[in-house]
Write a protein that holds these residues in place. Structure first.
Motif, mmCIF file in Angstrom:
data_model
loop_
_atom_site.group_PDB
_atom_site.id
_atom_site.type_symbol
_atom_site.label_atom_id
_atom_site.label_comp_id
_atom_site.label_asym_id
_atom_site.label_seq_id
_atom_site.Cartn_x
_atom_site.Cartn_y
_atom_site.Cartn_z
ATOM 1 N N VAL A 55 0.841 -1.036 0.000
ATOM 2 C CA VAL A 55 -0.072 -0.078 -0.168
ATOM 3 C C VAL A 55 0.900 1.258 0.132
ATOM 4 N N ALA A 56 1.979 1.159 0.493
ATOM 5 C CA ALA A 56 2.812 2.286 0.698
ATOM 6 C C ALA A 56 3.359 2.785 -0.852
ATOM 7 N N LEU A 57 3.420 1.751 -1.815
ATOM 8 C CA LEU A 57 3.955 2.176 -3.019
ATOM 9 C C LEU A 57 2.573 2.734 -3.873
ATOM 10 N N VAL A 58 1.760 2.016 -3.781
ATOM 11 C CA VAL A 58 0.608 2.345 -4.608
ATOM 12 C C VAL A 58 -0.453 3.392 -4.288
ATOM 13 N N ARG A 62 2.125 7.776 -3.869
ATOM 14 C CA ARG A 62 1.674 8.747 -4.917
ATOM 15 C C ARG A 62 0.858 9.783 -4.328
ATOM 16 N N VAL A 63 0.257 9.600 -3.325
ATOM 17 C CA VAL A 63 -0.513 10.786 -2.559
ATOM 18 C C VAL A 63 0.605 11.970 -2.160
ATOM 19 N N VAL A 64 1.623 11.516 -1.762
ATOM 20 C CA VAL A 64 2.692 12.309 -1.447
ATOM 21 C C VAL A 64 3.245 13.048 -2.555
ATOM 22 N N LEU A 136 6.871 5.967 -10.832
ATOM 23 C CA LEU A 136 6.121 5.330 -9.388
ATOM 24 C C LEU A 136 5.091 4.152 -9.901
ATOM 25 N N VAL A 137 4.318 4.304 -10.757
ATOM 26 C CA VAL A 137 3.132 3.632 -11.231
ATOM 27 C C VAL A 137 4.162 2.384 -12.008
#
Length: 221
Positions: A55-58, A62-64, A136-137
């Motif tokens: 979850v930290a990656l997806v 991304r939110v940050v 990131l994606v």
């Protein structure tokens, strides 16, 4: 009655191997296992099914990143809305440093440099910031440690350019300090996004590094 010859099968089967032969077989087996272990260590196999990305990656990273992009967009819009004014401020700042350059008109050269660097920074920094999102994606979709490394490199370059660019574009008494604050917020949030991608769950989910280990040299006189 015949006496078994030296090449008789029964004689070979009943012969007890010498200690030297047993030692040689043991050494050969040890060498084979050591070689197999070294090869598996240098070229680790990728897991067939790594499972869902953390979850930290997806989500978190991304939110940050999106927060950094919004901060970047805010000061970029301001910069383009006041482009001519900012070019004039930068030209005035650069002109004193060109006074002692032989064969150069300080005013003209400063104006030329400002007319190039002001839009270049306003275009280049957002482009580098935007490049982070597909990386990131891609890191999550391709299960790629290499893409994560590229993302970290892009973030490093973006932060460095943003720090320098914010100083050249907005560090003037006439310009509100909030513009530089936005740029620093962008830098801080981008660094936070990079740190999130280095968290343990992500490191454990990504494939192991494929870098080859150094070969061991045989000791000898």
């Amino acid at each position: 009655m015949t006496t078994p010859g030296p090449f008789d099968d029964d004689a070979d089967r009943d012969r007890i191997p010498t200690q030297a032969e047993l030692d040689a077989e043991d050494l050969a087996e040890i060498a084979r296992r050591s070689k197999d272990s070294d090869l598996s260590g240098r070229y680790p196999a990728r897991p067939v099914d790594p499972g869902p990305p953390p979850v930290a990656l997806v989500r978190d990273a991304r939110v940050v990143w999106a927060i950094a992009a919004v901060a970047c967009l805010a000061w970029v819009v301001y910069g383009f809305a006041n482009l001519s004014w900012l070019e004039g401020l930068m030209a005035e700042r650069l002109q004193p440093g060109l006074q002692n350059v032989p064969g150069v008109d300080p005013g003209e050269k400063a104006a030329s440099m400002a007319s190039f660097w002001t839009p270049a920074l306003l275009v280049g920094i957002p482009l580098f910031t935007a490049l982070g999102y597909p990386l990131l994606v891609g890191t999550a979709r391709a299960h790629s440690r290499n893409l994560r490394s590229i993302y970290l490199s892009v973030i490093t370059v973006t932060v460095l350019f943003t720090v320098v660019g914010a100083d050249l574009l907005f560090h003037y008494p006439e310009v509100s300090a909030s513009l530089r604050v936005l740029a620093w917020v962008q830098c801080g949030v981008l660094v936070l996004s990079a740190l999130i991608t280095l968290r343990r769950p992500i490191n454990e989910w990504l494939p192991k590094s494929m870098a080859m280990k150094p070969f061991r040299r045989a000791s000898g006189g």
